[in-house]
Motif scaffolding. Structure first.
Motif, PDB file in Angstrom:
ATOM      1  N   GLN A  12       0.854  -1.317  -0.182  1.00 52.87           N
ATOM      2  CA  GLN A  12       0.085  -0.084   0.057  1.00 52.87           C
ATOM      3  C   GLN A  12       0.812   1.228   0.014  1.00 52.87           C
ATOM      4  OE1 GLN A  12      -2.470  -0.013   3.330  1.00 52.87           O
ATOM      5  NE2 GLN A  12      -3.974  -1.689   2.365  1.00 52.87           N
ATOM      6  N   SER A  13       1.910   1.106   0.912  1.00 50.83           N
ATOM      7  CA  SER A  13       2.676   2.378   0.907  1.00 50.83           C
ATOM      8  C   SER A  13       3.572   2.646  -0.282  1.00 50.83           C
ATOM      9  CB  SER A  13       3.856   2.186   2.022  1.00 50.83           C
ATOM     10  OG  SER A  13       3.071   2.032   3.279  1.00 50.83           O
ATOM     11  N   TRP A  14       4.145   1.763  -1.145  1.00 50.81           N
ATOM     12  CA  TRP A  14       4.635   1.832  -2.300  1.00 50.81           C
ATOM     13  C   TRP A  14       3.773   2.481  -3.319  1.00 50.81           C
ATOM     14  CZ3 TRP A  14       9.440   2.663  -2.881  1.00 50.81           C
ATOM     15  CH2 TRP A  14      10.459   2.198  -2.170  1.00 50.81           C
ATOM     16  N   GLY A  15       2.416   1.876  -3.266  1.00 50.25           N
ATOM     17  CA  GLY A  15       1.426   2.299  -4.293  1.00 50.25           C
ATOM     18  C   GLY A  15       1.188   3.613  -4.084  1.00 50.25           C
ATOM     19  N   TYR A  20       1.352   9.323  -5.925  1.00 51.52           N
ATOM     20  CA  TYR A  20       1.762  11.009  -5.940  1.00 51.52           C
ATOM     21  C   TYR A  20       2.664  11.314  -6.741  1.00 51.52           C
ATOM     22  CZ  TYR A  20      -0.977  10.300  -1.292  1.00 51.52           C
ATOM     23  OH  TYR A  20      -1.951   9.925  -0.422  1.00 51.52           O
ATOM     24  N   PHE A  21       3.598  10.604  -7.048  1.00 50.54           N
ATOM     25  CA  PHE A  21       4.906  10.670  -7.729  1.00 50.54           C
ATOM     26  C   PHE A  21       4.399  10.828  -9.120  1.00 50.54           C
ATOM     27  CE2 PHE A  21       8.437   9.924 -10.325  1.00 50.54           C
ATOM     28  CZ  PHE A  21       9.334  10.886 -10.117  1.00 50.54           C
ATOM     29  N   ALA A  22       3.536  10.091  -9.744  1.00 48.16           N
ATOM     30  CA  ALA A  22       2.766  10.105 -11.011  1.00 48.16           C
ATOM     31  C   ALA A  22       2.337  11.462 -11.231  1.00 48.16           C
ATOM     32  CB  ALA A  22       2.027   8.858 -11.367  1.00 48.16           C
ATOM     33  N   ILE A  23       1.254  11.716 -10.027  1.00 48.07           N
ATOM     34  CA  ILE A  23       0.592  12.960 -10.194  1.00 48.07           C
ATOM     35  C   ILE A  23       1.611  14.150 -10.335  1.00 48.07           C
ATOM     36  CG2 ILE A  23      -0.835  14.400  -8.835  1.00 48.07           C
ATOM     37  CD1 ILE A  23      -2.293  11.729  -7.787  1.00 48.07           C
ATOM     38  N   ALA A  24       2.477  14.174  -9.529  1.00 48.25           N
ATOM     39  CA  ALA A  24       3.637  15.185  -9.477  1.00 48.25           C
ATOM     40  C   ALA A  24       4.129  15.382 -10.760  1.00 48.25           C
ATOM     41  CB  ALA A  24       4.656  15.096  -8.519  1.00 48.25           C
ATOM     42  N   VAL A  25       4.772  14.242 -11.242  1.00 47.87           N
ATOM     43  CA  VAL A  25       5.366  14.281 -12.898  1.00 47.87           C
ATOM     44  C   VAL A  25       4.452  14.712 -13.953  1.00 47.87           C
ATOM     45  CG1 VAL A  25       6.229  12.683 -14.585  1.00 47.87           C
ATOM     46  CG2 VAL A  25       7.028  12.474 -12.067  1.00 47.87           C
ATOM     47  N   LEU A  26       3.228  14.472 -13.654  1.00 47.84           N
ATOM     48  CA  LEU A  26       2.043  14.707 -14.717  1.00 47.84           C
ATOM     49  C   LEU A  26       1.876  16.143 -14.698  1.00 47.84           C
ATOM     50  CD1 LEU A  26       0.148  13.855 -16.984  1.00 47.84           C
ATOM     51  CD2 LEU A  26      -1.534  13.546 -15.173  1.00 47.84           C
ATOM     52  N   SER A 135      -7.164   7.237   3.471  1.00 47.84           N
ATOM     53  CA  SER A 135      -5.711   7.979   3.546  1.00 47.84           C
ATOM     54  C   SER A 135      -4.754   8.550   2.364  1.00 47.84           C
ATOM     55  CB  SER A 135      -4.912   6.923   4.384  1.00 47.84           C
ATOM     56  OG  SER A 135      -5.443   6.650   5.708  1.00 47.84           O
ATOM     57  N   VAL A 136      -5.179   7.743   1.224  1.00 46.40           N
ATOM     58  CA  VAL A 136      -4.557   8.231   0.221  1.00 46.40           C
ATOM     59  C   VAL A 136      -5.313   9.724  -0.321  1.00 46.40           C
ATOM     60  CG1 VAL A 136      -4.550   7.632  -2.461  1.00 46.40           C
ATOM     61  CG2 VAL A 136      -4.184   6.074  -0.873  1.00 46.40           C
ATOM     62  N   LEU A 137      -6.388   9.862  -0.184  1.00 45.57           N
ATOM     63  CA  LEU A 137      -7.163  11.018  -0.339  1.00 45.57           C
ATOM     64  C   LEU A 137      -6.572  12.208   0.610  1.00 45.57           C
ATOM     65  CD1 LEU A 137      -9.119  12.851  -1.678  1.00 45.57           C
ATOM     66  CD2 LEU A 137     -10.908  12.092  -0.249  1.00 45.57           C
ATOM     67  N   GLY A 138      -6.499  11.551   1.884  1.00 45.50           N
ATOM     68  CA  GLY A 138      -5.648  12.818   2.976  1.00 45.50           C
ATOM     69  C   GLY A 138      -4.662  13.097   2.619  1.00 45.50           C
ATOM     70  N   GLY A 139      -3.674  12.187   2.097  1.00 47.01           N
ATOM     71  CA  GLY A 139      -2.409  12.418   1.646  1.00 47.01           C
ATOM     72  C   GLY A 139      -2.350  13.522   0.619  1.00 47.01           C
ATOM     73  N   TYR A 140      -3.208  13.265  -0.577  1.00 45.38           N
ATOM     74  CA  TYR A 140      -3.325  14.132  -1.534  1.00 45.38           C
ATOM     75  C   TYR A 140      -3.667  15.576  -1.303  1.00 45.38           C
ATOM     76  CZ  TYR A 140      -4.961  16.183  -5.910  1.00 45.38           C
ATOM     77  OH  TYR A 140      -5.135  17.103  -6.893  1.00 45.38           O
ATOM     78  N   ILE A 141      -4.698  15.740  -0.143  1.00 44.96           N
ATOM     79  CA  ILE A 141      -5.154  17.194   0.244  1.00 44.96           C
ATOM     80  C   ILE A 141      -3.824  17.812   0.646  1.00 44.96           C
ATOM     81  CG2 ILE A 141      -6.466  18.110   1.865  1.00 44.96           C
ATOM     82  CD1 ILE A 141      -8.951  15.920   1.059  1.00 44.96           C
ATOM     83  N   PHE A 142      -3.110  17.042   1.380  1.00 47.21           N
ATOM     84  CA  PHE A 142      -2.100  17.843   2.151  1.00 47.21           C
ATOM     85  C   PHE A 142      -0.999  18.188   0.934  1.00 47.21           C
ATOM     86  CE2 PHE A 142       2.007  17.692   4.285  1.00 47.21           C
ATOM     87  CZ  PHE A 142       1.837  18.872   4.965  1.00 47.21           C
ATOM     88  N   GLY A 143      -0.500  17.064   0.290  1.00 48.15           N
ATOM     89  CA  GLY A 143       0.724  17.135  -0.738  1.00 48.15           C
ATOM     90  C   GLY A 143       0.606  18.058  -1.655  1.00 48.15           C
ATOM     91  N   PHE A 144      -0.941  18.082  -2.058  1.00 50.25           N
ATOM     92  CA  PHE A 144      -1.118  19.048  -3.358  1.00 50.25           C
ATOM     93  C   PHE A 144      -2.247  20.148  -3.041  1.00 50.25           C
ATOM     94  CE2 PHE A 144       0.345  15.054  -4.907  1.00 50.25           C
ATOM     95  CZ  PHE A 144       1.333  15.200  -5.978  1.00 50.25           C
TER      96      PHE A 144
END
Length: 719
Positions: A12-15, A20-26, A135-144
């Motif tokens: 899960q963590s690697w995924g 997140y990295f794919a979103i940043a690159v895009l 949690s994926v959504l929570g991480g996105y809201i913070f990081g982006f």
């Protein structure tokens, strides 16, 4: 946790990290395709960060002290500890720089900042909820978040915040006794050290926010948890002590030579507008609409520092969360934390569409140690972390169909979706050929001091120097802060855009002589180049247009007489002559019967009452080193910016005439005042109409000495 659980968590963590990295690159890197030499971001802060990357490699390779340099602000030099030195990212960049070059190195490093922040928040959210996708959504809201999307355009130091959620995660693990006090202290020290080496300001604010969170938790939670919270204090202090020991060389240079007791930047200019919480800027997809663009133009400061946008969807969600969780202690804790952080981000005074409202708590709280140098709007980073936790908790606990959860997540993501245009996130790094093909080596001697134009953050002089391999030194630079000895010189403001400098040619000679400048190098693409060129031509040396720059080579000791002039008197003469010109223009304005309420620099310029060579830029973000406007009770206020030694002759001249004098404004000046001598602050002189008319007439009937003496003789005599 069993081995299968650990394996699942690992995948899960690697995924999540890969997503997140794919979103940043895009988002960020897509615009780099087919554009070699472009960098992620805007303006001159990213090239400045490239300079810091290169400086660490250069200083370590040559055995130099990385904190002290005379490569910029030569020959006096500067202590870099109070700049955006970014040691940790710079050290990581060292192997990349000789391989792919500085722009590509910067692009690689900045591309990891948002994914790492999002991933750290994901780990925290998963710890709290035990649920993956919330949690994926929570991480996105913070990081982006809007904070991160704004800062990523300019400030690597302010998006290198991955330790922040990890510190919260570590704290939860210790509260649950999952790790020992010793391990907590060691890991906390490591995270604090990493954060400090990314940016000390975040280290300071996480201490403030963490301290407040601890006090709030002690007030809200039950006795058992309060005991465990108190048990955090000793190992946390141990962690800080270990981090301080590790950081001691940095701390020495940070504190040993003095430190700011007031904000380096004005807190009012770095505060969130009330509308900014609901109206997106250009970093968001919704911010590209015409109405959003028009409203966002009223916000203070630039695109990078307006990261307060939550959006209607998140604001509504927060209210839904409050209603659902207010009776639970954790819900009350998060809601109060968010409210306090949002209020803190508005700064000392509420602004609505750029207009001042009433005083806010920061006006008092912001006077406390450490808080006094923190910038309010940057507390939104912590607010978005709280929102991320709220979203993850609410979705994880929501008993609804998968489609309903997906719809809620989609609405939240769409409301804060970033600007989709690839070109928005990248910029070209245009460097004159003079620096790229080593022409500088045939025109300059090694370590020769140059005066670079454009000035400071208006141009890429830091990258010029980087490109040359630190071949020359600069009597200037862009380091965020500048040494007082340079800041007080009137040409400093002149080249920043304060084109209102009396005797500009003589002032330039005084600057050149004082700092041993042997060449002025100017990019003709600079906005005010034609004006500056006239001043440069007054040096009496022929300018050479070569390889994309104009270069003025200055023989040693060309202006020996100017080198002997006391800098305080050089500044005082400029301040006095500028004030005289403003006062005279205001006198003519009143004598002609113009509307006092309309009095402004722009109006004086429009009516041709100011000196013809003065430029007055009406743009809200234009540089201004003076101001005039009507004041209450039919009075007039004139502001000029200067050091106390520079403005003291004006204070002495008008203290018996003016209604009031403030220095440093808004503090009232009295004969018992003892302002600091090493800062540049505003002087406010307030006249009523009759006083101003009398003072303006006296400029003609009894002109001050500086109006009757040439520059050299006048400065030497203190006039």
């Amino acid at each position: 946790m069993t081995s299968p659980d650990r394996a699942a968590h690992r995948w899960q963590s690697w995924g999540a990290l890969a997503l997140y990295f794919a979103i940043a690159v895009l988002l960020l890197d897509r615009g780099l395709a087919g554009h070699p030499g472009y960098y992620i971001g805007r303006d001159t802060d990213p090239p400045q960060t490239m300079w810091f990357f290169n400086w660490w490699r250069y200083s370590l390779a040559h055995g130099l002290n990385p904190f002290i340099t005379d490569s910029v602000w030569a020959p006096l030099g500067i202590n870099l500890a109070w700049t955006t030195l970014v040691p940790l990212p710079a050290w990581i960049s060292i192997p990349l720089q000789p391989t792919v070059g500085e722009p590509a190195t910067y692009n690689i490093v900045i591309s990891f900042a948002l994914p790492l922040a999002a991933f750290s928040a994901f780990l925290l959210c998963r710890r709290v909820t035990g649920a993956f996708w919330p949690s994926v959504l929570g991480g996105y809201i913070f990081g982006f978040s809007s904070y991160m999307l704004g800062q990523v355009l300019a400030h690597l130091d302010l998006v290198s915040v991955f330790p922040v959620p990890l510190i919260a995660l570590l704290t939860l693990k210790r509260l649950d006794t999952e790790i020992s006090a010793r391990r907590f202290a060691i890991l906390l020290a490591a995270l604090l050290t990493a954060q400090f080496l990314c940016f000390p300001e975040i280290f300071a604010t996480i201490t403030i926010v963490g301290g407040f969170a601890l006090l709030l938790a002690l007030a809200l939670f039950e006795r058992d948890l309060r005991a465990r919270l108190v048990g955090l204090i000793a190992p946390a202090l141990a962690g800080y002590l270990m981090a301080s020991a590790t950081l001691s060389p940095y701390l020495f240079y940070l504190l040993a030579r003095g430190f700011p007791h007031a904000p380096i930047w004005t807190t009012a200019s770095y505060s969130a507008d009330l509308l900014a919480f609901l109206v997106p800027t250009g970093t968001a997809m919704l911010g590209t609409t015409r109405i959003a663009t028009e409203i966002a133009r009223t916000f203070q400061h630039d695109l990078f520092e307006n990261g307060a946008y939550l959006g209607i969807a998140i604001v509504v969600f927060v209210e839904v969360f409050r209603r659902r969780y207010w009776r639970e202690r954790v819900g009350k804790f998060l809601t109060i934390m968010l409210a306090v952080l949002v209020i803190a981000s508005t700064g000392p005074m509420l602004h609505v569409a750029g207009r001042q409202g009433f005083w806010m708590p920061w006006a008092i709280v912001g006077r406390l140690p450490i808080l006094s140098i923190a910038l309010p709007v940057r507390f939104m980073m912590y607010a978005f972390l709280v929102v991320a936790l709220m979203v993850a908790m609410w979705l994880a606990a929501l008993r609804a169909r998968l489609l309903t959860k997906f719809a809620v997540a989609a609405i939240l993501v769409a409301s804060i979706a970033p600007n989709p245009h690839a070109s928005f996130w990248v910029s070209p790094l245009d460097i004159p050929t003079f620096f790229t093909d080593r022409t500088y080596a045939s025109e300059l001697e090694p370590r020769e001091i140059i005066l670079p134009l454009p000035w400071g953050n208006l141009g890429n002089s830091m990258y010029w120097q980087l490109q040359s391999g630190m071949y020359f030194r600069m009597a200037g630079g862009w380091t965020g802060i500048s040494p007082f000895e340079f800041a007080r010189m009137p040409v400093n403001n002149y080249f920043y855009g304060g084109i209102d400098l009396p005797e500009a040619g003589d002032q330039l000679k005084a600057y050149v002589a004082r700092f041993g400048v042997r060449a002025a190098i100017a990019d003709p693409n600079e906005a005010n180049f034609e004006t500056f060129k006239q001043t440069l031509d007054s040096l009496g040396v022929a300018g050479l247009n070569e390889k994309g720059v104009w270069i003025y080579k200055i023989a040693q000791d060309s202006f020996a007489a100017y080198a002997k002039l006391p800098p305080a008197q050089v500044e005082a003469r400029a301040d006095a002559l500028r004030f005289d010109a403003i006062l005279e223009a205001a006198g003519k304005y009143l004598a002609a019967g113009h509307d006092l309420s309309m009095l402004s620099p722009f109006e004086l310029k429009r009516l041709d009452l100011l000196p013809h060579d003065w430029l007055v830029d009406a743009a809200p973000d234009a540089y201004k080193d003076w101001q005039i406007a009507s004041a209450p009770a039919g009075q007039i206020g004139i502001i000029i910016v200067g050091s106390y030694e520079g403005v003291r002759p004006l204070i002495e001249r008008y203290r018996a005439i003016a209604s009031a004098i403030d220095y440093p404004a808004p503090a009232r000046w009295t004969t018992d005042s003892h302002p600091r001598l090493d800062v540049i602050k505003p002087l406010l002189v307030i006249f009523d109409a009759a006083q101003l008319a009398d003072a303006a007439r006296s400029l003609q009937t009894s002109p001050p000495p500086q109006r009757k003496t040439p520059f050299l003789a006048g400065v030497t005599a203190g006039l």
